[in-house]
Design a protein around this motif. Structure first.
Motif, PDB file in Angstrom:
ATOM      1  N   LYS A   1       0.893  -1.156   0.000  1.00 11.24           N
ATOM      2  CA  LYS A   1       0.000   0.000   0.000  1.00 11.24           C
ATOM      3  C   LYS A   1       0.935   1.210   0.000  1.00 11.24           C
ATOM      4  CE  LYS A   1      -3.769   1.992   2.615  1.00 11.24           C
ATOM      5  NZ  LYS A   1      -3.556   2.600   3.920  1.00 11.24           N
ATOM      6  N   TRP A   2       0.968   1.901  -1.142  1.00  9.90           N
ATOM      7  CA  TRP A   2       1.932   2.988  -1.336  1.00  9.90           C
ATOM      8  C   TRP A   2       1.946   3.944  -0.149  1.00  9.90           C
ATOM      9  CZ3 TRP A   2       1.762   8.305  -1.544  1.00  9.90           C
ATOM     10  CH2 TRP A   2       2.851   8.946  -2.140  1.00  9.90           C
ATOM     11  N   PRO A   3       3.107   4.406   0.286  1.00 10.11           N
ATOM     12  CA  PRO A   3       4.399   4.097  -0.299  1.00 10.11           C
ATOM     13  C   PRO A   3       5.103   2.908   0.346  1.00 10.11           C
ATOM     14  CG  PRO A   3       4.639   5.914   1.244  1.00 10.11           C
ATOM     15  CD  PRO A   3       3.181   5.521   1.256  1.00 10.11           C
ATOM     16  N   ASN A   4       4.764   2.576   1.579  1.00 10.19           N
ATOM     17  CA  ASN A   4       5.623   1.571   2.220  1.00 10.19           C
ATOM     18  C   ASN A   4       4.931   0.663   3.224  1.00 10.19           C
ATOM     19  OD1 ASN A   4       5.202   3.454   4.092  1.00 10.19           O
ATOM     20  ND2 ASN A   4       7.321   4.036   4.414  1.00 10.19           N
ATOM     21  N   ASP A   5       3.637   0.526   3.117  1.00 10.95           N
ATOM     22  CA  ASP A   5       2.980  -0.449   3.995  1.00 10.95           C
ATOM     23  C   ASP A   5       2.920  -1.788   3.272  1.00 10.95           C
ATOM     24  OD1 ASP A   5       2.472   1.511   5.793  1.00 10.95           O
ATOM     25  OD2 ASP A   5       0.297   1.560   5.517  1.00 10.95           O
ATOM     26  N   ILE A   6       3.156  -2.856   3.996  1.00  8.68           N
ATOM     27  CA  ILE A   6       2.913  -4.180   3.418  1.00  8.68           C
ATOM     28  C   ILE A   6       1.622  -4.694   4.057  1.00  8.68           C
ATOM     29  CG2 ILE A   6       3.782  -6.546   3.191  1.00  8.68           C
ATOM     30  CD1 ILE A   6       6.606  -5.348   3.151  1.00  8.68           C
ATOM     31  N   VAL A   7       0.673  -5.052   3.213  1.00 12.73           N
ATOM     32  CA  VAL A   7      -0.642  -5.435   3.729  1.00 12.73           C
ATOM     33  C   VAL A   7      -1.052  -6.816   3.210  1.00 12.73           C
ATOM     34  CG1 VAL A   7      -1.454  -3.031   3.924  1.00 12.73           C
ATOM     35  CG2 VAL A   7      -1.900  -4.292   1.822  1.00 12.73           C
ATOM     36  N   ILE A   8      -1.952  -7.429   3.958  1.00  9.81           N
ATOM     37  CA  ILE A   8      -2.623  -8.649   3.502  1.00  9.81           C
ATOM     38  C   ILE A   8      -4.106  -8.351   3.668  1.00  9.81           C
ATOM     39  CG2 ILE A   8      -3.011 -11.115   3.941  1.00  9.81           C
ATOM     40  CD1 ILE A   8      -0.174 -11.286   5.067  1.00  9.81           C
ATOM     41  N   ASN A   9      -4.846  -8.367   2.585  1.00  8.67           N
ATOM     42  CA  ASN A   9      -6.277  -8.014   2.621  1.00  8.67           C
ATOM     43  C   ASN A   9      -6.542  -6.700   3.353  1.00  8.67           C
ATOM     44  OD1 ASN A   9      -6.998 -10.344   1.330  1.00  8.67           O
ATOM     45  ND2 ASN A   9      -7.091 -11.494   3.271  1.00  8.67           N
ATOM     46  N   ASN A  10      -5.782  -5.695   3.023  1.00  7.23           N
ATOM     47  CA  ASN A  10      -5.912  -4.356   3.629  1.00  7.23           C
ATOM     48  C   ASN A  10      -5.581  -4.313   5.120  1.00  7.23           C
ATOM     49  OD1 ASN A  10      -6.269  -1.599   3.381  1.00  7.23           O
ATOM     50  ND2 ASN A  10      -8.414  -1.688   4.028  1.00  7.23           N
ATOM     51  N   LYS A  11      -5.010  -5.418   5.642  1.00 10.21           N
ATOM     52  CA  LYS A  11      -4.608  -5.386   7.052  1.00 10.21           C
ATOM     53  C   LYS A  11      -3.093  -5.213   7.097  1.00 10.21           C
ATOM     54  CE  LYS A  11      -7.469  -9.004   7.854  1.00 10.21           C
ATOM     55  NZ  LYS A  11      -7.734 -10.276   8.452  1.00 10.21           N
ATOM     56  N   LYS A  12      -2.650  -4.257   7.898  1.00 11.88           N
ATOM     57  CA  LYS A  12      -1.212  -3.928   7.875  1.00 11.88           C
ATOM     58  C   LYS A  12      -0.373  -5.009   8.549  1.00 11.88           C
ATOM     59  CE  LYS A  12       1.930  -0.126   8.775  1.00 11.88           C
ATOM     60  NZ  LYS A  12       2.070   1.295   8.602  1.00 11.88           N
ATOM     61  N   LEU A  13       0.637  -5.458   7.809  1.00 15.34           N
ATOM     62  CA  LEU A  13       1.556  -6.471   8.341  1.00 15.34           C
ATOM     63  C   LEU A  13       2.895  -5.834   8.706  1.00 15.34           C
ATOM     64  CD1 LEU A  13       2.133  -9.657   8.576  1.00 15.34           C
ATOM     65  CD2 LEU A  13       3.342  -9.339   6.422  1.00 15.34           C
ATOM     66  N   ALA A  14       3.326  -4.847   7.890  1.00 11.93           N
ATOM     67  CA  ALA A  14       4.659  -4.279   8.102  1.00 11.93           C
ATOM     68  C   ALA A  14       4.725  -2.841   7.610  1.00 11.93           C
ATOM     69  CB  ALA A  14       5.691  -5.124   7.357  1.00 11.93           C
ATOM     70  N   GLY A  15       5.665  -2.097   8.158  1.00  6.30           N
ATOM     71  CA  GLY A  15       5.880  -0.713   7.726  1.00  6.30           C
ATOM     72  C   GLY A  15       7.370  -0.406   7.727  1.00  6.30           C
ATOM     73  N   THR A  16       7.734   0.600   6.937  1.00  2.87           N
ATOM     74  CA  THR A  16       9.154   0.942   6.788  1.00  2.87           C
ATOM     75  C   THR A  16       9.366   2.445   6.931  1.00  2.87           C
ATOM     76  OG1 THR A  16       9.218  -0.770   5.091  1.00  2.87           O
ATOM     77  CG2 THR A  16      11.103   0.674   5.187  1.00  2.87           C
ATOM     78  N   LEU A  17      10.468   2.816   7.528  1.00  2.00           N
ATOM     79  CA  LEU A  17      10.887   4.229   7.559  1.00  2.00           C
ATOM     80  C   LEU A  17      12.232   4.331   6.861  1.00  2.00           C
ATOM     81  CD1 LEU A  17      10.298   5.271  11.284  1.00  2.00           C
ATOM     82  CD2 LEU A  17       8.898   5.891   9.317  1.00  2.00           C
ATOM     83  N   ILE A  18      12.436   5.439   6.135  1.00  3.29           N
ATOM     84  CA  ILE A  18      13.732   5.605   5.479  1.00  3.29           C
ATOM     85  C   ILE A  18      14.228   7.030   5.662  1.00  3.29           C
ATOM     86  CG2 ILE A  18      14.943   5.632   3.252  1.00  3.29           C
ATOM     87  CD1 ILE A  18      13.221   3.324   2.451  1.00  3.29           C
ATOM     88  N   ASP A  19      15.488   7.146   6.015  1.00  2.00           N
ATOM     89  CA  ASP A  19      16.108   8.461   6.159  1.00  2.00           C
ATOM     90  C   ASP A  19      17.351   8.487   5.271  1.00  2.00           C
ATOM     91  OD1 ASP A  19      16.670  10.989   7.480  1.00  2.00           O
ATOM     92  OD2 ASP A  19      18.307   9.921   8.466  1.00  2.00           O
ATOM     93  N   ILE A  20      17.434   9.510   4.402  1.00  2.00           N
ATOM     94  CA  ILE A  20      18.606   9.607   3.522  1.00  2.00           C
ATOM     95  C   ILE A  20      19.280  10.955   3.764  1.00  2.00           C
ATOM     96  CG2 ILE A  20      19.447   9.526   1.150  1.00  2.00           C
ATOM     97  CD1 ILE A  20      16.808   8.189   0.351  1.00  2.00           C
ATOM     98  N   LYS A  21      20.555  10.906   4.068  1.00  2.00           N
ATOM     99  CA  LYS A  21      21.315  12.163   4.214  1.00  2.00           C
ATOM    100  C   LYS A  21      22.428  12.148   3.169  1.00  2.00           C
ATOM    101  CE  LYS A  21      19.932  13.752   8.512  1.00  2.00           C
ATOM    102  NZ  LYS A  21      19.099  12.635   8.989  1.00  2.00           N
ATOM    103  N   TYR A  22      22.467  13.202   2.368  1.00  2.00           N
ATOM    104  CA  TYR A  22      23.442  13.243   1.274  1.00  2.00           C
ATOM    105  C   TYR A  22      24.580  14.179   1.625  1.00  2.00           C
ATOM    106  CZ  TYR A  22      25.312  14.025  -3.392  1.00  2.00           C
ATOM    107  OH  TYR A  22      26.137  14.129  -4.475  1.00  2.00           O
ATOM    108  N   LYS A  23      25.811  13.666   1.510  1.00  2.00           N
ATOM    109  CA  LYS A  23      26.984  14.524   1.760  1.00  2.00           C
ATOM    110  C   LYS A  23      27.726  14.678   0.450  1.00  2.00           C
ATOM    111  CE  LYS A  23      26.967  14.816   6.370  1.00  2.00           C
ATOM    112  NZ  LYS A  23      27.014  13.640   7.218  1.00  2.00           N
ATOM    113  N   SER A  24      27.781  15.892  -0.062  1.00  2.00           N
ATOM    114  CA  SER A  24      28.492  16.079  -1.319  1.00  2.00           C
ATOM    115  C   SER A  24      29.833  16.744  -1.033  1.00  2.00           C
ATOM    116  CB  SER A  24      27.635  16.932  -2.243  1.00  2.00           C
ATOM    117  OG  SER A  24      28.423  17.498  -3.215  1.00  2.00           O
TER     118      SER A  24
END
Ligand code: BTN
Length: 329
Positions: free
Chosen positions: A175-198
């Motif tokens: 379920k966009w962007p980062n939920d994993i579901v089974i029959n609309n029931k949430k099974l898993a979730g993800t967090l992402i942090d990106i820091k760019y050093k140029s």
């Protein structure tokens, strides 16, 4: 109730066979009445099945398979990986965010419980002891920020690949962007942090946090629709095996992103798209809510939404499905 104490008591009771409350009290240096109070709470709040025998004391109805750091390390196929299993922590994700990392190394932290688990939009991620997987990985990638768009979808696909390999009959969707579901029931979730050093080298620091409901069967604390692997499979699941699979596949995925692998994993998204064709309300910044019909994602992983007669794309937001009966109105 201090969760750390409840976890220590659980660990004591898990020592196979019966244990007297006096032995727990001695080993943890906590008064007996307090231990009994916490055992009652473990049963009531976390639904832990603890048996009591007047002569022999307490035991678990079925023993819990605890996280096993040595086993997880042995199962990881790659070098340059550091794994730490922790009993109790506020959040493995915030811990990893603050961790200093060396280029090219992978740091993984997994906890038995989190006392302040973080979800998207600063929501609380319920993290009861020994039940689920609370996993975080930090590394560097020699990729620019613009080449990492859609990373959360790629990560969700990587998790689904592992889950479907280990448990082939689950109908797993994203379920966009980062939920994993089974029959609309949430099974898993993800967090992402990106820091760019140029500086003189291209380097992005990536922290990934993954929460998977594994053995949790009931909860009085969770409001939305949710499920767990144990609920879907009707059996207790070994979190170590899952952690090994997720670590290996995530590292493989990250390595292939770094090599700019032309076979974009986003193409696989369509296999798992839970939202396609659904009427939704999308909540974006400034509490603005937009209603429309989902038309998939673009190459960057942004959501395509048909609003009236025109199509719009959104890089982030929170999607709620509008039921068919209401969508007609
Ligand atoms: C979501 O809201 O769907 C994202 C949930 C992410 C939860 C995981 S559990 C491990 C890691 N530590 C945290 O505090 N959050 C992530």
């Amino acid at each position: 109730m201090s969760r750390t104490i409840s976890f220590s008591i659980l660990k004591n009771i898990n020592n196979r066979g019966y244990i007297q409350v006096s032995s727990i009290s001695k080993s943890l240096n906590i008064p007996i009445p307090f231990i009994i109070k916490i055992i009652n709470k473990l049963q009531r709040e976390y639904y832990v099945k603890i048996e009591y025998h007047p002569k022999y004391g307490y035991r678990l109805q079925s023993p819990i398979i605890m996280l096993n750091q040595a086993r997880i390390i042995a199962g990881i196929k790659f070098s340059s990986v550091i794994v730490e299993c922790i009993d109790s922590i506020d959040s493995v994700y915030t811990y990893m965010q603050s961790m200093l990392v060396q280029k090219g190394k992978y740091y993984i932290c997994i906890a038995e419980e989190q006392t302040n688990g973080k979800g998207r939009f600063d929501r609380f991620w319920y993290s009861p002891p020994t039940e689920n997987l609370y996993f975080s990985l930090k590394t560097t990638l020699s990729s620019k920020l613009k080449d990492l768009s859609g990373l959360s979808i790629i990560i969700s696909i990587s998790i689904i690949e592992v889950l479907s390999e280990q448990y082939p009959n689950l109908d797993l969707k994203i379920k966009w962007p980062n939920d994993i579901v089974i029959n609309n029931k949430k099974l898993a979730g993800t967090l992402i942090d990106i820091k760019y050093k140029s500086t003189n080298i291209i380097c992005s620091y990536i922290t990934i946090g993954i929460g998977i409901n594994v053995n949790m069967q009931k909860s009085s604390k969770l409001k939305g629709e949710w499920t767990s692997l144990a609920n879907e499979l009707n059996k207790h699941v070994d979190r170590n095996q899952l952690a090994i699979g997720i670590s290996n596949n995530l590292i493989l995925t990250l390595k292939s992103i770094e090599k700019n692998n032309p076979k974009s994993p986003i193409n696989n998204y369509y296999k798992y798209d839970y939202l396609k064709g659904k009427t939704v309300s999308l909540s974006i910044s400034n509490k603005k809510i937009i209603r429309g019909v989902i038309c998939g994602i673009n190459k960057l992983g942004h959501l395509k939404l048909k609003v009236g007669h025109s199509e719009h794309t959104f890089a982030s937001g929170d999607v709620s499905i509008i039921k068919d009966s209401e969508a007609q109105l």
